[in-house]
Design a protein around this motif. Sequence first.
Motif, PDB file in Angstrom:
ATOM      1  N   SER A   1       0.857  -1.193   0.000  1.00 23.19           N
ATOM      2  CA  SER A   1       0.000   0.000   0.000  1.00 23.19           C
ATOM      3  C   SER A   1       0.890   1.239   0.000  1.00 23.19           C
ATOM      4  CB  SER A   1      -0.939   0.019   1.210  1.00 23.19           C
ATOM      5  OG  SER A   1      -0.196  -0.032   2.417  1.00 23.19           O
ATOM      6  N   SER A   2       0.315   2.371  -0.406  1.00 19.26           N
ATOM      7  CA  SER A   2       1.158   3.568  -0.534  1.00 19.26           C
ATOM      8  C   SER A   2       0.365   4.845  -0.320  1.00 19.26           C
ATOM      9  CB  SER A   2       1.818   3.606  -1.916  1.00 19.26           C
ATOM     10  OG  SER A   2       0.855   3.863  -2.917  1.00 19.26           O
ATOM     11  N   LEU A   3       1.101   5.875   0.069  1.00 19.96           N
ATOM     12  CA  LEU A   3       0.566   7.230   0.191  1.00 19.96           C
ATOM     13  C   LEU A   3       1.532   8.171  -0.512  1.00 19.96           C
ATOM     14  CD1 LEU A   3      -1.195   9.520   1.429  1.00 19.96           C
ATOM     15  CD2 LEU A   3       0.229   9.352   3.466  1.00 19.96           C
ATOM     16  N   THR A   4       1.039   8.938  -1.462  1.00 22.17           N
ATOM     17  CA  THR A   4       1.881   9.865  -2.232  1.00 22.17           C
ATOM     18  C   THR A   4       1.452  11.295  -1.945  1.00 22.17           C
ATOM     19  OG1 THR A   4       2.100   8.232  -4.001  1.00 22.17           O
ATOM     20  CG2 THR A   4       2.666  10.516  -4.536  1.00 22.17           C
ATOM     21  N   CYS A   5       2.415  12.145  -1.517  1.00 25.57           N
ATOM     22  CA  CYS A   5       2.134  13.554  -1.238  1.00 25.57           C
ATOM     23  C   CYS A   5       2.930  14.431  -2.193  1.00 25.57           C
ATOM     24  CB  CYS A   5       2.523  13.917   0.190  1.00 25.57           C
ATOM     25  SG  CYS A   5       1.549  13.079   1.454  1.00 25.57           S
ATOM     26  N   PRO A   6       2.301  15.479  -2.727  1.00 21.98           N
ATOM     27  CA  PRO A   6       3.047  16.399  -3.596  1.00 21.98           C
ATOM     28  C   PRO A   6       3.965  17.312  -2.779  1.00 21.98           C
ATOM     29  CG  PRO A   6       0.810  17.195  -3.300  1.00 21.98           C
ATOM     30  CD  PRO A   6       0.891  15.876  -2.579  1.00 21.98           C
ATOM     31  N   LEU A   7       5.080  17.688  -3.353  1.00 21.06           N
ATOM     32  CA  LEU A   7       5.994  18.671  -2.754  1.00 21.06           C
ATOM     33  C   LEU A   7       5.834  19.973  -3.542  1.00 21.06           C
ATOM     34  CD1 LEU A   7       9.172  16.433  -2.375  1.00 21.06           C
ATOM     35  CD2 LEU A   7       7.586  17.089  -0.558  1.00 21.06           C
ATOM     36  N   ILE A   8       5.545  21.049  -2.820  1.00 16.56           N
ATOM     37  CA  ILE A   8       5.282  22.339  -3.465  1.00 16.56           C
ATOM     38  C   ILE A   8       6.396  23.307  -3.127  1.00 16.56           C
ATOM     39  CG2 ILE A   8       3.616  24.194  -3.782  1.00 16.56           C
ATOM     40  CD1 ILE A   8       2.566  21.455  -4.580  1.00 16.56           C
ATOM     41  N   SER A   9       6.977  23.929  -4.158  1.00 17.47           N
ATOM     42  CA  SER A   9       8.027  24.944  -3.975  1.00 17.47           C
ATOM     43  C   SER A   9       7.667  26.158  -4.809  1.00 17.47           C
ATOM     44  CB  SER A   9       9.389  24.390  -4.407  1.00 17.47           C
ATOM     45  OG  SER A   9      10.380  25.387  -4.336  1.00 17.47           O
ATOM     46  N   SER A  10       7.645  27.341  -4.165  1.00 13.34           N
ATOM     47  CA  SER A  10       7.255  28.587  -4.848  1.00 13.34           C
ATOM     48  C   SER A  10       5.884  28.436  -5.503  1.00 13.34           C
ATOM     49  CB  SER A  10       8.302  28.976  -5.894  1.00 13.34           C
ATOM     50  OG  SER A  10       9.545  29.213  -5.304  1.00 13.34           O
ATOM     51  N   ARG A  11       4.990  27.765  -4.774  1.00 19.36           N
ATOM     52  CA  ARG A  11       3.609  27.556  -5.217  1.00 19.36           C
ATOM     53  C   ARG A  11       3.508  26.712  -6.490  1.00 19.36           C
ATOM     54  NH1 ARG A  11       0.924  33.579  -4.180  1.00 19.36           N
ATOM     55  NH2 ARG A  11       1.521  33.723  -1.970  1.00 19.36           N
ATOM     56  N   LYS A  12       4.570  26.013  -6.807  1.00 18.40           N
ATOM     57  CA  LYS A  12       4.564  25.137  -7.971  1.00 18.40           C
ATOM     58  C   LYS A  12       4.957  23.729  -7.546  1.00 18.40           C
ATOM     59  CE  LYS A  12       6.643  26.458 -11.663  1.00 18.40           C
ATOM     60  NZ  LYS A  12       7.727  26.948 -12.538  1.00 18.40           N
ATOM     61  N   PRO A  13       4.399  22.699  -8.201  1.00 17.05           N
ATOM     62  CA  PRO A  13       4.812  21.330  -7.875  1.00 17.05           C
ATOM     63  C   PRO A  13       6.303  21.134  -8.139  1.00 17.05           C
ATOM     64  CG  PRO A  13       2.843  21.346  -9.268  1.00 17.05           C
ATOM     65  CD  PRO A  13       3.380  22.747  -9.264  1.00 17.05           C
ATOM     66  N   ALA A  14       7.000  20.605  -7.162  1.00 20.04           N
ATOM     67  CA  ALA A  14       8.448  20.377  -7.308  1.00 20.04           C
ATOM     68  C   ALA A  14       8.792  18.896  -7.341  1.00 20.04           C
ATOM     69  CB  ALA A  14       9.204  21.053  -6.167  1.00 20.04           C
ATOM     70  N   GLY A  15       7.880  18.058  -6.813  1.00 21.13           N
ATOM     71  CA  GLY A  15       8.156  16.629  -6.767  1.00 21.13           C
ATOM     72  C   GLY A  15       7.161  15.924  -5.881  1.00 21.13           C
TER      73      GLY A  15
ATOM     74  N   LYS B   1      14.778  26.472  -0.500  1.00 18.96           N
ATOM     75  CA  LYS B   1      16.119  26.971  -0.156  1.00 18.96           C
ATOM     76  C   LYS B   1      17.144  26.543  -1.204  1.00 18.96           C
ATOM     77  CE  LYS B   1      15.899  27.650   4.825  1.00 18.96           C
ATOM     78  NZ  LYS B   1      16.596  27.453   6.106  1.00 18.96           N
ATOM     79  N   SER B   2      17.025  25.305  -1.664  1.00 14.60           N
ATOM     80  CA  SER B   2      17.955  24.814  -2.680  1.00 14.60           C
ATOM     81  C   SER B   2      17.821  25.609  -3.974  1.00 14.60           C
ATOM     82  CB  SER B   2      17.702  23.328  -2.965  1.00 14.60           C
ATOM     83  OG  SER B   2      17.938  22.559  -1.819  1.00 14.60           O
ATOM     84  N   ARG B   3      16.567  25.900  -4.348  1.00 13.27           N
ATOM     85  CA  ARG B   3      16.334  26.670  -5.576  1.00 13.27           C
ATOM     86  C   ARG B   3      16.963  28.056  -5.470  1.00 13.27           C
ATOM     87  NH1 ARG B   3      13.248  30.565  -7.207  1.00 13.27           N
ATOM     88  NH2 ARG B   3      12.248  30.727  -5.174  1.00 13.27           N
ATOM     89  N   MET B   4      16.746  28.723  -4.322  1.00 12.52           N
ATOM     90  CA  MET B   4      17.312  30.058  -4.124  1.00 12.52           C
ATOM     91  C   MET B   4      18.833  30.002  -4.107  1.00 12.52           C
ATOM     92  SD  MET B   4      14.645  31.468  -1.248  1.00 12.52           S
ATOM     93  CE  MET B   4      15.438  33.054  -1.083  1.00 12.52           C
ATOM     94  N   TYR B   5      19.381  28.944  -3.483  1.00 10.94           N
ATOM     95  CA  TYR B   5      20.839  28.797  -3.426  1.00 10.94           C
ATOM     96  C   TYR B   5      21.413  28.612  -4.827  1.00 10.94           C
ATOM     97  CZ  TYR B   5      25.402  26.976  -2.043  1.00 10.94           C
ATOM     98  OH  TYR B   5      26.750  26.769  -1.903  1.00 10.94           O
ATOM     99  N   GLU B   6      20.733  27.787  -5.652  1.00 11.59           N
ATOM    100  CA  GLU B   6      21.192  27.577  -7.028  1.00 11.59           C
ATOM    101  C   GLU B   6      21.159  28.887  -7.812  1.00 11.59           C
ATOM    102  OE1 GLU B   6      22.493  25.000  -8.623  1.00 11.59           O
ATOM    103  OE2 GLU B   6      22.526  23.873  -6.756  1.00 11.59           O
ATOM    104  N   GLU B   7      20.105  29.677  -7.612  1.00 13.61           N
ATOM    105  CA  GLU B   7      20.008  30.961  -8.304  1.00 13.61           C
ATOM    106  C   GLU B   7      21.145  31.896  -7.885  1.00 13.61           C
ATOM    107  OE1 GLU B   7      16.178  32.656  -7.735  1.00 13.61           O
ATOM    108  OE2 GLU B   7      15.147  31.185  -9.000  1.00 13.61           O
ATOM    109  N   LEU B   8      21.452  31.889  -6.579  1.00 14.20           N
ATOM    110  CA  LEU B   8      22.557  32.723  -6.088  1.00 14.20           C
ATOM    111  C   LEU B   8      23.887  32.296  -6.698  1.00 14.20           C
ATOM    112  CD1 LEU B   8      21.675  33.150  -2.299  1.00 14.20           C
ATOM    113  CD2 LEU B   8      21.712  34.940  -4.040  1.00 14.20           C
TER     114      LEU B   8
END
Length: 453
Positions: free
Chosen positions: A167-181, A214-221
């Motif tokens: 059995s499984s439970l899948t939750c979306p990960l949201i970053s900057s109001r967009k699906p990230a994974g 945080k990772s996204r912002m760090y990559e942008e920096l």
Amino acid sequence: MATPQIDKLISILENIASGIYQFELPVFESPEFQRLAESIQHASASFEKKYRRQRLLNSITEYINNGLTLNDILDYVYNSFQEIIPYDRIGIALIEEEEKLIKVCCVRSKATVIKINRGYSAPIEGSSLAAIIESGQPRIINDLEIYLKNHPDSVSTRLILEEGMRSSLTCPLISSRKPAGFIFFSSMQVDTYKDLHIDIFLEIARQLSVIFEKSRMYEELIQLNELKNKFLGIAAHDLRSPIGVIKNFIILFLNGYIGEIDEKQRKVLMTMDKNCDRMLNLIHNLLDFSAIESGKLDLKLEQLDLHKFFHTYQSMTKSLAEKKQIELKMDIEADLPNITVDSNRIMQVLDNLVTNAIKFSYPNTTVTISARKQDESVKISVADQGQGIPENEISKIFKEFSKTSVKPTGGEKSTGLGLAIVRRIIEAHNGTIDVDSTVGKGTTFTITLPIKS
């Protein structure tokens, strides 16, 4: 009298209120009081579980704030949360927008064989995950075997079944109001998530989404910093040649190769020459800084005879100190060993420290260069009797483009890059640099270099 029984219950409730959730269930003669005591015990167990759950959720925030990586956080979640939520496997997959894929980045599992591991990818379009992205809501599959019968083309379901999950439970990960994974919780039992409140799973997903942000912002920096370094390098490189040409023509004029010049013209040309030197120095600093920031500081290591090195440097710099009536004093230990360094870069470091000492010192003072062997290192110090640096400003002197309130005593100019470059060069040699300063008495910079770099 019911008072002793009530007092017992009140005592239990007070303990629960103060965080003491475990207690021995008292036995009451009255059935009503006994049922009440059992209800309080049940509520206490529920409170304890919620408290521990919230404490674990808060601890994720602490781990995130401590700068741990996604893998570190997943290890912590996997090892710590099993006592309050059921799972035998946790996986995280990220959306790669350009390729329209979902790609697994980390997995933790009890399974002896992992079929869907790091690097596994699948297209999003047409998959059941697309519906989760669309709705933003979690998905529960109570029986993966039944799900596969109804969706025989689902490769990921077949593989996860082969791992032993049911059995499984899948939750979306949201970053900057967009699906990230997605974060996937899986169990080796059917119906594990059937009657379970999913709030805690959503909260874990929300916390992990913070890492993505945080990772996204760090990559942008990082990208902006690389762009800045590239721009500085190109601008400095393109400026160096024309300024060099201007300086060469000025020298031709000053030496009379293009004709006679009067005293007034000579003064103007000498001012221009001085400013060309200043510009070239700035350009060289920018090029050095750009190379260091982009990780392109190449060291040409060689054996350096420190006695010859300091003797050469003194003869080169003595006149600069004398122009300001400053004595340049050498205090070099007699039996200094040779060290393995990039001699040109160490010369650059020493020159920066000494010229700074001269720049910020008054006439009729002394700048002392000293060197001593200490254990498996050599300590080199540059000490002046200048103005000193205010204590609250010392922390910023090694930052690029940073200047203190202390002004050069002869009107000299500063780029704010010299000490930042010095620190990076010393660190590239696995060395350290320290500063000790007292306002009104002077400043001492000490670099420590390993004998064998």
